[in-house]
Scaffold this motif. Structure first.
Motif, PDB file in Angstrom:
ATOM      1  N   MET A  91       0.826  -1.207   0.000  1.00 63.62           N
ATOM      2  CA  MET A  91       0.000   0.000   0.000  1.00 63.62           C
ATOM      3  C   MET A  91       0.861   1.258   0.000  1.00 63.62           C
ATOM      4  O   MET A  91       0.552   2.235  -0.688  1.00 63.62           O
ATOM      5  CB  MET A  91      -0.940  -0.005   1.198  1.00 63.62           C
ATOM      6  CG  MET A  91      -2.084  -0.989   1.066  1.00 63.62           C
ATOM      7  SD  MET A  91      -3.264  -0.844   2.405  1.00 63.62           S
ATOM      8  CE  MET A  91      -2.544  -1.950   3.607  1.00 63.62           C
ATOM      9  N   LEU A  92       1.953   1.249   0.769  1.00 61.08           N
ATOM     10  CA  LEU A  92       2.843   2.408   0.801  1.00 61.08           C
ATOM     11  C   LEU A  92       3.539   2.613  -0.546  1.00 61.08           C
ATOM     12  O   LEU A  92       3.687   3.747  -1.007  1.00 61.08           O
ATOM     13  CB  LEU A  92       3.878   2.254   1.919  1.00 61.08           C
ATOM     14  CG  LEU A  92       3.337   2.388   3.334  1.00 61.08           C
ATOM     15  CD1 LEU A  92       4.414   2.032   4.348  1.00 61.08           C
ATOM     16  CD2 LEU A  92       2.821   3.799   3.573  1.00 61.08           C
ATOM     17  N   LEU A  93       3.960   1.517  -1.183  1.00 58.95           N
ATOM     18  CA  LEU A  93       4.595   1.605  -2.502  1.00 58.95           C
ATOM     19  C   LEU A  93       3.626   2.204  -3.519  1.00 58.95           C
ATOM     20  O   LEU A  93       3.982   3.127  -4.266  1.00 58.95           O
ATOM     21  CB  LEU A  93       5.062   0.224  -2.962  1.00 58.95           C
ATOM     22  CG  LEU A  93       5.566   0.136  -4.405  1.00 58.95           C
ATOM     23  CD1 LEU A  93       6.907   0.833  -4.552  1.00 58.95           C
ATOM     24  CD2 LEU A  93       5.671  -1.303  -4.846  1.00 58.95           C
ATOM     25  N   ILE A  94       2.405   1.717  -3.544  1.00 57.61           N
ATOM     26  CA  ILE A  94       1.408   2.216  -4.498  1.00 57.61           C
ATOM     27  C   ILE A  94       1.093   3.683  -4.222  1.00 57.61           C
ATOM     28  O   ILE A  94       1.035   4.506  -5.138  1.00 57.61           O
ATOM     29  CB  ILE A  94       0.142   1.337  -4.455  1.00 57.61           C
ATOM     30  CG1 ILE A  94       0.456  -0.042  -5.037  1.00 57.61           C
ATOM     31  CG2 ILE A  94      -1.013   2.001  -5.203  1.00 57.61           C
ATOM     32  CD1 ILE A  94      -0.639  -1.071  -4.812  1.00 57.61           C
ATOM     33  N   ALA A  95       0.913   4.029  -2.954  1.00 60.42           N
ATOM     34  CA  ALA A  95       0.607   5.425  -2.609  1.00 60.42           C
ATOM     35  C   ALA A  95       1.767   6.351  -2.963  1.00 60.42           C
ATOM     36  O   ALA A  95       1.556   7.454  -3.449  1.00 60.42           O
ATOM     37  CB  ALA A  95       0.274   5.530  -1.122  1.00 60.42           C
ATOM     38  N   ALA A  96       2.985   5.905  -2.730  1.00 62.46           N
ATOM     39  CA  ALA A  96       4.147   6.738  -3.032  1.00 62.46           C
ATOM     40  C   ALA A  96       4.366   6.888  -4.531  1.00 62.46           C
ATOM     41  O   ALA A  96       4.827   7.925  -4.988  1.00 62.46           O
ATOM     42  CB  ALA A  96       5.392   6.147  -2.377  1.00 62.46           C
TER      43      ALA A  96
END
Length: 133
Positions: A91-96
């Motif tokens: 989720m953090l990778l996609i959001a970033a």
């Protein structure tokens, strides 16, 4: 029980965490730790892949610590642990990568230039109070 499993049980018992929560915390430590240690960014694939590698190694160590043949020990719990470990880093990778959630707002050039200058006072007519030195 191997030392890896003993250390997991020790952490779960003494930190009063669920096993699933331990997976999430370890994933975040590996993700942000690798970013700090290697200078990587969350939007890159490298920290995410390192978390995946850590999750896979952890599950292999769990399976090897189980009694019985290695192949028959792979089950739904191991897959759930890997998915649980990878959920937040993914989720953090996609959001970033695909949102502006982690970007700093950039100032316009005019606003940036004004912020470096001294305070600007509007001009006053000659002979007024502001004209006195």
């Amino acid at each position: 029980m191997n030392p890896f499993q003993q250390s997991k049980f020790y952490l779960v018992e003494h930190l009063h965490l669920a096993r699933d929560a331990l997976h999430i915390y370890v994933a975040l430590i590996v993700l942000f730790g690798s970013c700090i240690l290697f200078g990587w960014r969350v939007h890159q694939w490298k920290p995410w892949l390192l978390v995946l590698l850590a999750a896979l190694v952890g599950e292999v160590l769990d399976i090897r610590g189980m009694p019985g043949p290695f192949e028959s020990a792979i089950g739904r719990e191991n897959v759930k642990d890997i998915l649980n470990t990878m959920a937040v880093p993914t989720m953090l990778l996609i959001a970033a990568r695909y949102t502006n959630l982690f970007t700093r707002p950039q100032a316009t050039t005019e606003a940036a230039q004004d912020s470096r200058d001294e305070a600007q006072v509007p001009a006053a007519p000659l002979g007024s109070e502001r004209d006195v030195l």
